[in-house]
Each structure stands twice: as C-alpha cells, then as structure tokens.
Design a protein around this motif. Structure first.
Motif, PDB file in Angstrom:
ATOM      1  N   LEU A  30      13.144   6.900  -7.745  1.00 59.28           N
ATOM      2  CA  LEU A  30      12.663   7.557  -8.959  1.00 59.28           C
ATOM      3  C   LEU A  30      13.047   9.022  -8.868  1.00 59.28           C
ATOM      4  CD1 LEU A  30      10.015   5.435  -8.096  1.00 59.28           C
ATOM      5  CD2 LEU A  30       9.876   5.850 -10.537  1.00 59.28           C
ATOM      6  N   THR A  31      13.491   9.596  -9.975  1.00 59.01           N
ATOM      7  CA  THR A  31      14.037  10.942  -9.921  1.00 59.01           C
ATOM      8  C   THR A  31      13.579  11.814 -11.084  1.00 59.01           C
ATOM      9  OG1 THR A  31      15.999  10.285 -11.178  1.00 59.01           O
ATOM     10  CG2 THR A  31      16.142  10.145  -8.759  1.00 59.01           C
ATOM     11  N   GLY A  32      13.785  13.102 -10.908  1.00 69.00           N
ATOM     12  CA  GLY A  32      13.511  14.080 -11.947  1.00 69.00           C
ATOM     13  C   GLY A  32      14.009  15.443 -11.526  1.00 69.00           C
ATOM     14  N   ARG A  33      13.892  16.382 -12.422  1.00 65.84           N
ATOM     15  CA  ARG A  33      14.307  17.760 -12.168  1.00 65.84           C
ATOM     16  C   ARG A  33      13.066  18.631 -12.314  1.00 65.84           C
ATOM     17  NH1 ARG A  33      19.563  20.317 -13.069  1.00 65.84           N
ATOM     18  NH2 ARG A  33      20.214  18.198 -13.480  1.00 65.84           N
ATOM     19  N   VAL A  34      12.747  19.416 -11.292  1.00 66.43           N
ATOM     20  CA  VAL A  34      11.559  20.264 -11.311  1.00 66.43           C
ATOM     21  C   VAL A  34      11.954  21.737 -11.289  1.00 66.43           C
ATOM     22  CG1 VAL A  34       9.982  18.576 -10.287  1.00 66.43           C
ATOM     23  CG2 VAL A  34      11.300  20.056  -8.790  1.00 66.43           C
ATOM     24  N   ALA A  35      11.166  22.541 -11.966  1.00 64.57           N
ATOM     25  CA  ALA A  35      11.390  23.987 -12.005  1.00 64.57           C
ATOM     26  C   ALA A  35      10.686  24.634 -10.809  1.00 64.57           C
ATOM     27  CB  ALA A  35      10.864  24.556 -13.313  1.00 64.57           C
ATOM     28  N   LEU A  36      11.028  25.873 -10.552  1.00 55.78           N
ATOM     29  CA  LEU A  36      10.467  26.626  -9.435  1.00 55.78           C
ATOM     30  C   LEU A  36       9.395  27.575  -9.943  1.00 55.78           C
ATOM     31  CD1 LEU A  36      10.676  27.487  -6.402  1.00 55.78           C
ATOM     32  CD2 LEU A  36      12.289  29.222  -7.174  1.00 55.78           C
ATOM     33  N   ALA A  94       0.824  -1.218   0.000  1.00 58.34           N
ATOM     34  CA  ALA A  94       0.000   0.000   0.000  1.00 58.34           C
ATOM     35  C   ALA A  94       0.857   1.267   0.000  1.00 58.34           C
ATOM     36  CB  ALA A  94      -0.950   0.004   1.193  1.00 58.34           C
ATOM     37  N   ALA A  95       1.803   1.369   0.911  1.00 58.74           N
ATOM     38  CA  ALA A  95       2.661   2.565   0.981  1.00 58.74           C
ATOM     39  C   ALA A  95       3.532   2.672  -0.267  1.00 58.74           C
ATOM     40  CB  ALA A  95       3.519   2.546   2.242  1.00 58.74           C
ATOM     41  N   GLY A  96       4.068   1.554  -0.714  1.00 55.34           N
ATOM     42  CA  GLY A  96       4.910   1.565  -1.912  1.00 55.34           C
ATOM     43  C   GLY A  96       4.137   1.979  -3.154  1.00 55.34           C
ATOM     44  N   THR A  97       2.910   1.501  -3.276  1.00 53.69           N
ATOM     45  CA  THR A  97       2.075   1.864  -4.425  1.00 53.69           C
ATOM     46  C   THR A  97       1.717   3.341  -4.397  1.00 53.69           C
ATOM     47  OG1 THR A  97       1.186  -0.373  -4.575  1.00 53.69           O
ATOM     48  CG2 THR A  97      -0.087   1.365  -5.641  1.00 53.69           C
ATOM     49  N   ALA A  98       1.416   3.876  -3.220  1.00 56.32           N
ATOM     50  CA  ALA A  98       1.090   5.299  -3.105  1.00 56.32           C
ATOM     51  C   ALA A  98       2.289   6.164  -3.489  1.00 56.32           C
ATOM     52  CB  ALA A  98       0.630   5.627  -1.689  1.00 56.32           C
ATOM     53  N   MET A  99       3.477   5.790  -3.049  1.00 58.62           N
ATOM     54  CA  MET A  99       4.683   6.553  -3.405  1.00 58.62           C
ATOM     55  C   MET A  99       4.959   6.428  -4.908  1.00 58.62           C
ATOM     56  SD  MET A  99       5.502   8.050  -0.638  1.00 58.62           S
ATOM     57  CE  MET A  99       7.151   8.686  -0.885  1.00 58.62           C
ATOM     58  N   LEU A 100       4.728   5.262  -5.467  1.00 53.66           N
ATOM     59  CA  LEU A 100       4.897   5.057  -6.903  1.00 53.66           C
ATOM     60  C   LEU A 100       3.890   5.897  -7.688  1.00 53.66           C
ATOM     61  CD1 LEU A 100       6.595   3.459  -8.902  1.00 53.66           C
ATOM     62  CD2 LEU A 100       4.901   1.641  -8.769  1.00 53.66           C
ATOM     63  N   ALA A 101       2.676   6.040  -7.167  1.00 54.90           N
ATOM     64  CA  ALA A 101       1.651   6.871  -7.815  1.00 54.90           C
ATOM     65  C   ALA A 101       2.073   8.334  -7.836  1.00 54.90           C
ATOM     66  CB  ALA A 101       0.313   6.706  -7.109  1.00 54.90           C
ATOM     67  N   ILE A 102       2.672   8.804  -6.751  1.00 52.08           N
ATOM     68  CA  ILE A 102       3.171  10.188  -6.713  1.00 52.08           C
ATOM     69  C   ILE A 102       4.272  10.364  -7.750  1.00 52.08           C
ATOM     70  CG2 ILE A 102       4.408  11.885  -5.309  1.00 52.08           C
ATOM     71  CD1 ILE A 102       2.875  10.725  -2.868  1.00 52.08           C
ATOM     72  N   ALA A 103       5.186   9.413  -7.815  1.00 52.77           N
ATOM     73  CA  ALA A 103       6.273   9.478  -8.803  1.00 52.77           C
ATOM     74  C   ALA A 103       5.721   9.466 -10.221  1.00 52.77           C
ATOM     75  CB  ALA A 103       7.234   8.312  -8.589  1.00 52.77           C
ATOM     76  N   SER A 104       4.691   8.666 -10.452  1.00 53.42           N
ATOM     77  CA  SER A 104       4.063   8.590 -11.767  1.00 53.42           C
ATOM     78  C   SER A 104       3.440   9.928 -12.144  1.00 53.42           C
ATOM     79  CB  SER A 104       3.013   7.480 -11.765  1.00 53.42           C
ATOM     80  OG  SER A 104       2.281   7.479 -12.959  1.00 53.42           O
ATOM     81  N   ALA A 105       2.705  10.534 -11.207  1.00 57.92           N
ATOM     82  CA  ALA A 105       2.057  11.822 -11.483  1.00 57.92           C
ATOM     83  C   ALA A 105       3.080  12.920 -11.760  1.00 57.92           C
ATOM     84  CB  ALA A 105       1.171  12.224 -10.308  1.00 57.92           C
ATOM     85  N   LEU A 106       4.244  12.814 -11.159  1.00 51.53           N
ATOM     86  CA  LEU A 106       5.293  13.823 -11.355  1.00 51.53           C
ATOM     87  C   LEU A 106       6.169  13.540 -12.572  1.00 51.53           C
ATOM     88  CD1 LEU A 106       6.283  14.243  -7.619  1.00 51.53           C
ATOM     89  CD2 LEU A 106       5.266  15.994  -9.077  1.00 51.53           C
ATOM     90  N   TYR A 125       5.997  29.553   1.942  1.00 49.38           N
ATOM     91  CA  TYR A 125       5.299  28.281   1.843  1.00 49.38           C
ATOM     92  C   TYR A 125       5.918  27.465   0.714  1.00 49.38           C
ATOM     93  CZ  TYR A 125       1.338  25.154   0.810  1.00 49.38           C
ATOM     94  OH  TYR A 125       0.542  24.067   0.568  1.00 49.38           O
ATOM     95  N   TRP A 126       6.321  26.228   1.004  1.00 54.05           N
ATOM     96  CA  TRP A 126       6.891  25.338   0.001  1.00 54.05           C
ATOM     97  C   TRP A 126       5.919  24.189  -0.239  1.00 54.05           C
ATOM     98  CZ3 TRP A 126      11.282  26.081  -2.763  1.00 54.05           C
ATOM     99  CH2 TRP A 126      12.098  27.124  -2.343  1.00 54.05           C
ATOM    100  N   ALA A 127       5.694  23.843  -1.497  1.00 54.03           N
ATOM    101  CA  ALA A 127       4.767  22.759  -1.823  1.00 54.03           C
ATOM    102  C   ALA A 127       5.168  22.080  -3.119  1.00 54.03           C
ATOM    103  CB  ALA A 127       3.346  23.301  -1.942  1.00 54.03           C
ATOM    104  N   LEU A 128       4.681  20.865  -3.238  1.00 56.13           N
ATOM    105  CA  LEU A 128       4.888  20.079  -4.439  1.00 56.13           C
ATOM    106  C   LEU A 128       3.519  19.594  -4.890  1.00 56.13           C
ATOM    107  CD1 LEU A 128       7.027  18.723  -6.272  1.00 56.13           C
ATOM    108  CD2 LEU A 128       6.914  16.772  -4.726  1.00 56.13           C
ATOM    109  N   ASP A 129       3.177  19.879  -6.130  1.00 60.64           N
ATOM    110  CA  ASP A 129       1.922  19.391  -6.696  1.00 60.64           C
ATOM    111  C   ASP A 129       2.149  17.926  -7.044  1.00 60.64           C
ATOM    112  OD1 ASP A 129      -0.334  18.790  -8.120  1.00 60.64           O
ATOM    113  OD2 ASP A 129      -0.186  20.488  -9.478  1.00 60.64           O
ATOM    114  N   TYR A 130       1.554  17.035  -6.276  1.00 56.54           N
ATOM    115  CA  TYR A 130       1.805  15.608  -6.462  1.00 56.54           C
ATOM    116  C   TYR A 130       0.750  14.918  -7.323  1.00 56.54           C
ATOM    117  CZ  TYR A 130      -1.687  14.369  -2.914  1.00 56.54           C
ATOM    118  OH  TYR A 130      -2.861  14.198  -2.211  1.00 56.54           O
ATOM    119  N   GLY A 131      -0.092  15.693  -7.992  1.00 56.02           N
ATOM    120  CA  GLY A 131      -1.048  15.128  -8.933  1.00 56.02           C
ATOM    121  C   GLY A 131      -2.474  15.051  -8.447  1.00 56.02           C
TER     122      GLY A 131
END
Length: 144
Positions: free
Chosen positions: A126-132, A43-55, A76-82
């Motif tokens: 899982l990795t990526g580069r995000v803009a600000l 369950a936790a692994g799938t949820a984290m994988l879903a966040i990675a997928s959305a990003l 305020y710092w935030a990440l749009d996780y989908g």
C-alpha cells in the motif's frame, strides 16, 4: 479499504522501517514492514493494514497524495500512524536521506503486508505520498 483502528503502541517495536529511494534513485521512500506479517499471520497483517488505512494509503505502487505527514522535528523523525497519542518514530539509515526529504518537502510512503519491505506482488503493498512538517501536531503536546 475499510477504516480499521490503529494498533496500540505495543505493536510498534516490531515494525521495521526501511528508508531508501525509488529504483531510479530520485525520490525518497520510507517503507514500513513487520517480520511476522505474511498471508498466514492475520494479527500482524491486520495491524499493518490498519496503519495503512489510517494513513489513507492505496493498493499498488502508484503513490497517490494522502494528505498525511511525515514529521522531522530537529533530528527526530516520526510518522503519525493514526493513534491518538503516539507516533511511530524511526531513524533514517542513510545520512543523506533526511536532506533529500527536506529538499523535496516530503517523501513516498509504503507499507508492506509481507515480512519484507518490497514484496513482488503489488497486492501486498500500500502506498502514498506524504508531506513534511517540522512541528508536532497539537494533539501530541496534549498527550501524556
């Protein structure tokens, strides 16, 4: 990686956020991990994988560009996780880290599929580069 639905906001308090730098200390990295994510907790692994997928993140430590954003609106710092209405908010641990992200106009993003921020096996990262961005998306204003 197939597209998975992002987890509901009730999952977010369990996520830990590590704000640090690449090993040589030159680039800022924000890493998401969950203390219960590991190979046997589906369950936790799938949820984290879903966040990675959305990003749009990819396996390995290559940090390709994703087209996604990290948001800094005032302090305020935030990440749009989908999720359509919610974002993952966090507070950087290092007081210098926000200045480095602002200066570079973004950061590296990693999601660990393990219970720790830096798993030894690249297959569990899982990795990526995000803009600000310094303004919230329109969807955030209409939500709620």
């Amino acid at each position: 990686m197939s597209r998975l639905a992002p987890p509901d906001p009730e999952f977010l308090p369990g996520i830990r956020v590590d704000t640090t730098y690449t090993p040589r200390g030159s680039l800022p990295v924000v890493t998401l991990f969950h203390p219960h994510a590991h190979t046997r907790n589906v369950a936790a692994g799938t949820a984290m994988l879903a966040i990675a997928s959305a990003l749009g993140l990819r396996y390995g430590r290559h940090f390709p560009r994703t087209g996604q954003y990290i948001y800094n609106i005032r302090d305020y710092w935030a990440l749009d996780y989908g999720h359509p209405r919610d974002a993952l908010s966090f507070s950087p641990q290092d007081p210098v880290w926000p200045h480095v992200v602002r200066g570079g106009e973004g950061c590296l993003l990693a999601i660990s599929l393990e219970h720790e921020p830096r798993p030894a096996d690249e297959v569990r990262m899982l990795t990526g580069r995000v803009a600000l961005r310094d303004r919230a998306p329109r969807e955030w204003r209409r939500a709620g």
